[in-house]
Write a protein that holds these residues in place. Structure first.
Motif, PDB file in Angstrom:
ATOM      1  N   LEU A 181     -52.052  -7.260 -36.217  1.00  0.00           N
ATOM      2  CA  LEU A 181     -52.401  -7.941 -34.973  1.00  0.00           C
ATOM      3  C   LEU A 181     -53.160  -7.030 -34.009  1.00  0.00           C
ATOM      4  N   LEU A 182     -54.149  -7.610 -33.337  1.00  0.00           N
ATOM      5  CA  LEU A 182     -54.823  -6.961 -32.215  1.00  0.00           C
ATOM      6  C   LEU A 182     -54.445  -7.738 -30.964  1.00  0.00           C
ATOM      7  N   CYS A 183     -53.816  -7.070 -30.008  1.00  0.00           N
ATOM      8  CA  CYS A 183     -53.157  -7.752 -28.888  1.00  0.00           C
ATOM      9  C   CYS A 183     -54.039  -7.860 -27.648  1.00  0.00           C
ATOM     10  N   TRP A 184     -54.138  -9.090 -27.141  1.00  0.00           N
ATOM     11  CA  TRP A 184     -54.906  -9.372 -25.920  1.00  0.00           C
ATOM     12  C   TRP A 184     -54.098 -10.364 -25.081  1.00  0.00           C
ATOM     13  N   GLU A 216     -46.735  -7.886 -26.537  1.00  0.00           N
ATOM     14  CA  GLU A 216     -47.675  -6.822 -26.889  1.00  0.00           C
ATOM     15  C   GLU A 216     -46.939  -5.490 -27.024  1.00  0.00           C
ATOM     16  N   ASN A 217     -46.064  -5.185 -26.073  1.00  0.00           N
ATOM     17  CA  ASN A 217     -45.300  -3.941 -26.147  1.00  0.00           C
ATOM     18  C   ASN A 217     -44.427  -3.899 -27.394  1.00  0.00           C
ATOM     19  N   TYR A 218     -43.824  -5.032 -27.713  1.00  0.00           N
ATOM     20  CA  TYR A 218     -42.980  -5.114 -28.908  1.00  0.00           C
ATOM     21  C   TYR A 218     -43.803  -4.865 -30.176  1.00  0.00           C
ATOM     22  N   ILE A 219     -44.964  -5.510 -30.275  1.00  0.00           N
ATOM     23  CA  ILE A 219     -45.820  -5.386 -31.457  1.00  0.00           C
ATOM     24  C   ILE A 219     -46.321  -3.955 -31.639  1.00  0.00           C
ATOM     25  N   CYS A 220     -46.791  -3.359 -30.549  1.00  0.00           N
ATOM     26  CA  CYS A 220     -47.465  -2.059 -30.643  1.00  0.00           C
ATOM     27  C   CYS A 220     -46.504  -0.870 -30.604  1.00  0.00           C
ATOM     28  N   ASP A 221     -45.400  -0.992 -29.851  1.00  0.00           N
ATOM     29  CA  ASP A 221     -44.524   0.152 -29.624  1.00  0.00           C
ATOM     30  C   ASP A 221     -43.221   0.105 -30.416  1.00  0.00           C
ATOM     31  N   LYS A 251     -44.649  -1.657 -34.430  1.00  0.00           N
ATOM     32  CA  LYS A 251     -45.882  -0.955 -34.800  1.00  0.00           C
ATOM     33  C   LYS A 251     -46.681  -1.679 -35.893  1.00  0.00           C
ATOM     34  N   VAL A 252     -46.939  -2.967 -35.641  1.00  0.00           N
ATOM     35  CA  VAL A 252     -47.722  -3.761 -36.588  1.00  0.00           C
ATOM     36  C   VAL A 252     -49.037  -4.222 -35.962  1.00  0.00           C
ATOM     37  N   GLY A 253     -49.442  -3.568 -34.883  1.00  0.00           N
ATOM     38  CA  GLY A 253     -50.689  -3.939 -34.243  1.00  0.00           C
ATOM     39  C   GLY A 253     -51.144  -2.897 -33.245  1.00  0.00           C
ATOM     40  N   LEU A 254     -52.308  -3.151 -32.645  1.00  0.00           N
ATOM     41  CA  LEU A 254     -52.895  -2.261 -31.647  1.00  0.00           C
ATOM     42  C   LEU A 254     -53.194  -3.055 -30.379  1.00  0.00           C
ATOM     43  N   ARG A 255     -53.279  -2.352 -29.259  1.00  0.00           N
ATOM     44  CA  ARG A 255     -53.656  -2.979 -27.985  1.00  0.00           C
ATOM     45  C   ARG A 255     -55.051  -2.518 -27.582  1.00  0.00           C
TER      46      ARG A 255
END
Length: 455
Positions: free
Chosen positions: A369-372, A382-387, A390-394
């Protein structure tokens, strides 16, 4: 014939709330033999009916008589008046509806499932001695954050009206994604009525947690165990992913363009960048311009959902030019059958607004995932995904608050080249599949819930 247990279901009037509750309702019918009355505002109701009729145009199938779609009058479009609508107009019409059903022993309402954002409805159910469960459509982490409201006041992070007092991360229990006070759902609006309406939704969630017998969460336990353990009377029943069932509504409020599935079949495996920002995101002229040019800089096929209202402009001439230039390597649709898109083997990554339904649909298919995010719980996700997982970037905004075309190009390339993210996404796919399979945590919780309300 024995009376079927009759459940009254009341969602919050928005796509991201209606869809998972409709899926849960369909499971109550198909797997457990219950009867459901699904109540919506008239405009939402009409879209559901239209979607159902559209499906029947292609698939002649008898309508399932165990689900009944019912409408109540519209609310004022001003969100600031929403509390008044829930406590007065909605409650009044639901009371009349329940009275009508209860005139017949065969139709009597046995239980109510209410979106936590419209918790005042529980007061109506109480008049009739009807027990109920609250439904929370987003993450366990965001639910725990909203229930942490009084602690935020005590800590001096917000005042009693929800106004942020600090521009820094909130100190939350271990395991929960960090959140800034300026990203709380009610703090993102400058207009007072919008702030009032959003804050009222937060209060409603707290009221629901205190009133309902259970809180049903559209999340699997395994994804958020730390947040789960902070919430009393929680039952994880998700993710509630959209499934096509003949004769039953899917909960989609916009017509889906399935031609993109045929186009996807013509693309190489893991090559397509899928871009969709949900039903409420609205970009400014300058940000939309950067988005268009950024996507054009990226090599490889592109599938982009551009619904009406995605930008605050009336016309977008550069989008028309972009469409012409993208004919050979891309496709643009008004709305897509998203879960089927994300399950397609040609999808490489997903640029998303981080709505919880979209997030679950992506993770359930192992898609990076790329988070917007646009507002509210999406920032938390977004924080959950990226931090956390760790299955995406912001994306990083520039000094003017814009995500530039070069940033878009760079982050897409970075994500596509990160095998670690893809590997972790595939592991989460397996975790989610296990939770919803027979004997999995969400599946068992649904069984336990059904057994309790049938007693």
């Amino acid at each position: 014939m024995a009376k079927l247990t009759h459940i009254l279901v009341v969602p919050f009037p928005a796509q991201g709330h209606v869809m998972p509750l409709m899926e849960f309702s369909n499971q109550l019918l198909i797997n457990h033999g219950l009867k459901v009355t699904f109540v919506n505002m008239e405009s939402i109701h009409n879209k559901l009916v239209a979607s159902k009729l559209e499906d029947h145009h292609h698939k002649e199938e008898k309508e399932d008589s165990r689900i009944h779609l019912v409408s109540i009058p519209e609310r004022d479009p001003d969100l600031g008046k929403f509390v008044e609508y829930v406590s007065e107009t909605m409650s009044l019409h639901l009371e009349k509806l329940i009275k009508k059903f209860n005139e017949s022993d065969d139709e009597k309402i046995d239980f109510i499932i209410v979106d936590a954002f419209v918790a005042n409805v529980f007061e109506v159910a109480k008049k009739f001695g009807i027990n109920g469960a609250a439904f929370f459509p987003t993450s366990l982490g965001y639910l725990a954050l909203m229930l942490y409201f009084s602690n935020l006041i005590e800590a001096g992070d917000i005042d009693e009206k929800g106004n942020p007092l600090k521009d820094e991360d909130i100190k939350l229990p271990l395991g929960m994604p960090a959140n800034s006070t300026i990203d709380l759902i009610w703090a993102l609006w400058d207009e007072p009525n919008m702030q009032k309406g959003m804050l009222a939704l937060a209060f409603n969630v707290n009221k629901a947690a205190k009133t309902a017998k259970w809180i049903l969460s559209n999340s699997p336990y395994e994804l958020e165990p730390a947040s789960h353990d902070l919430i009393p009377n929680i039952l994880t029943v998700g993710p509630l992913l959209p499934r096509e069932r003949l004769g039953l509504p899917k909960g989609q409020l916009m017509p889906e363009d399935s031609s993109c599935l045929t186009w996807l079949c013509q693309q190489p495996a893991k090559s397509v960048i899928y871009v969709a920002f949900g039903s409420t995101t609205c970009f400014t002229h300058s940000q939309f311009n950067e988005l268009v040019h950024g996507l054009e800089l990226v090599n490889g096929p592109l599938l982009w959902v551009v619904r009406a209202g995605l930008t605050d402009e009336v016309t977008t001439p550069y989008l028309d030019g972009f469409k012409n230039r993208m004919v050979q390597r891309g496709k643009i649709v008004d709305w897509a059958p998203q879960y089927r898109v994300l399950a397609h083997p040609s999808i490489a990554c997903f640029i998303t607004h981080c709505g919880w339904n979209s997030t679950m649909e992506g993770l359930s298919n192992g898609v990076p995932l790329l988070c917007w995010p646009y507002f509210g719980d999406q920032v938390h996700t977004e924080n959950y995904i990226c931090d956390n997982v760790k299955v995406g970037l912001r994306f990083k905004k520039d000094e003017n608050g814009i995500i530039t075309r070069s940033e878009i190009q760079t982050k897409i390339q970075e994500l596509l080249g990160d095998e670690g993210i893809r590997s972790r996404a595939n592991k989460l796919k397996d975790v989610i599949k296990t939770s919803t399979s027979e004997g999995g945590s969400s599946s068992k919780n649904i069984e336990d819930f059904i057994n309790c309300i049938k007693l």
